[in-house]
Scaffold this active site. Structure first.
Site, PDB file in Angstrom:
ATOM      1  N   ASP A 139       0.875  -1.402  -0.177  1.00 15.53           N
ATOM      2  CA  ASP A 139      -0.174  -0.049   0.077  1.00 15.53           C
ATOM      3  C   ASP A 139       0.989   1.348   0.108  1.00 15.53           C
ATOM      4  OD1 ASP A 139      -1.903   1.756   0.101  1.00 15.53           O
ATOM      5  OD2 ASP A 139      -2.822   1.143   2.238  1.00 15.53           O
ATOM      6  N   ALA A 140       1.323   1.526  -1.341  1.00 15.33           N
ATOM      7  CA  ALA A 140       2.248   2.679  -1.226  1.00 15.33           C
ATOM      8  C   ALA A 140       1.707   3.891  -1.924  1.00 15.33           C
ATOM      9  CB  ALA A 140       3.563   2.278  -2.095  1.00 15.33           C
ATOM     10  N   LYS A 141       0.583   3.859  -2.811  1.00 15.78           N
ATOM     11  CA  LYS A 141      -0.090   4.884  -3.463  1.00 15.78           C
ATOM     12  C   LYS A 141       0.950   5.682  -4.379  1.00 15.78           C
ATOM     13  CE  LYS A 141      -3.620   5.006   0.072  1.00 15.78           C
ATOM     14  NZ  LYS A 141      -3.156   4.007   1.157  1.00 15.78           N
ATOM     15  N   ARG A 142       1.541   4.888  -5.047  1.00 16.77           N
ATOM     16  CA  ARG A 142       2.628   5.571  -6.086  1.00 16.77           C
ATOM     17  C   ARG A 142       1.895   5.970  -7.287  1.00 16.77           C
ATOM     18  NH1 ARG A 142       5.205   5.068  -1.496  1.00 16.77           N
ATOM     19  NH2 ARG A 142       7.494   4.553  -1.557  1.00 16.77           N
TER      20      ARG A 142
END
Length: 271
Positions: free
Chosen positions: A94-97
């Site tokens: 869950d990095a939302k890059r």
């Protein structure tokens, strides 16, 4: 991991539970702070106690990056432990890059090749060329933000664009991207009334659904409107599960919370 393999695990375990490994050293049991790597020891105990009840784990990378190199090493140890001991478990970074193409490619390599996650969350604001680099990896999945569970979601995501709500436009547009069959979407559980509309646009893609538990989302409502023919849901619980107890029985308490969710899911699946 393919979506068919994920669906097989869901049916085998009677569960579509995802557990969020969001480790805050201020919240974990105090006795773990004396260990050499308290973040990993906490994760290991949670995984050992709950792996039979869930089909996915989702470490939020911010909770590891905040602790510098030691936090990143704990994340690496966690994913290695999962991949070695429980390769059937679907893993989500869950990095939302999301950035320009060549930067997105490097982000994708970091999570898919170096850390060997099955999937990563991305933000679509920069459009097609910021997301397609993630989609290029075989048997890896890109989980794109669509309609989130936070209050600020209404600032932009539901605004009208060309007589269509923005989140719907994002869903529609993403279907035309290369390798879009590798797309999954984040849809917050606190927006259960929107699931029927979302399923009209993406009837078969998996939806990662945060917000059940601590944020007040309703599992029954989400499943009523959001479940597809292949289930198509990953319901995430983070704080409500992993911090069910701050005492030495924390792992057993997490397992009891996960079991309660799994039993609800089993009942839904067996209807």
């Amino acid at each position: 991991m393919t979506t068919q393999e994920l669906t097989t695990q869901i049916k085998k375990k009677n569960s579509f539970l995802c557990i969020g490994l969001d480790v805050d050293l201020n919240k974990i049991p105090k006795h773990l702070l004396d260990s050499k790597d308290p973040i990993f020891e906490f994760n290991k105990a949670i995984i050992d106690a709950t792996h039979h009840l869930c089909v996915a784990y989702k470490p939020n990378t911010a909770f590891y990056e905040a602790y510098g190199i030691k936090g990143w090493q704990a994340l690496e140890k966690t994913i290695q432990y999962l991949n070695y001991n429980h390769p059937e478990i679907f893993t989500i970074a869950d990095a939302k890059r999301g950035d320009i193409g060549n930067t997105s490619t490097m982000y994708a390599k970091a999570f898919f090749e170096d850390l060997a996650f099955d999937s990563v969350t991305v933000a679509p604001y920069m459009g097609k060329d910021s997301v397609e680099p993630f989609l290029a990896f075989k048997n890896k999945h890109t989980i794109m933000l669509a309609l989130t569970s936070n209050k600020g979601a209404f600032d932009f995501q539901t605004l009208s664009v060309n007589n269509n709500e923005l989140y719907k436009q994002v869903l529609e547009t993403s279907k035309s991207w290369e390798n879009s069959e590798n797309l999954m979407y984040v849809v917050g559980a606190t927006k259960a009334e929107y699931f029927a509309e979302i399923r009209k646009i993406v009837p078969n893609n998996f939806l990662l659904v945060p917000g059940v538990g601590a944020q007040g989302g309703n599992l029954q409502e989400v499943c009523k409107y959001g479940m597809s023919e292949n289930v198509g849901l990953l319901i995430n619980s983070s704080r409500g599960t992993i911090y069910a107890s701050k005492n030495k029985d924390f792992a057993q308490a997490a397992a009891l919370d996960a079991l309660e969710l799994q039993e609800q899911m089993k009942a839904i699946l067996n209807k």
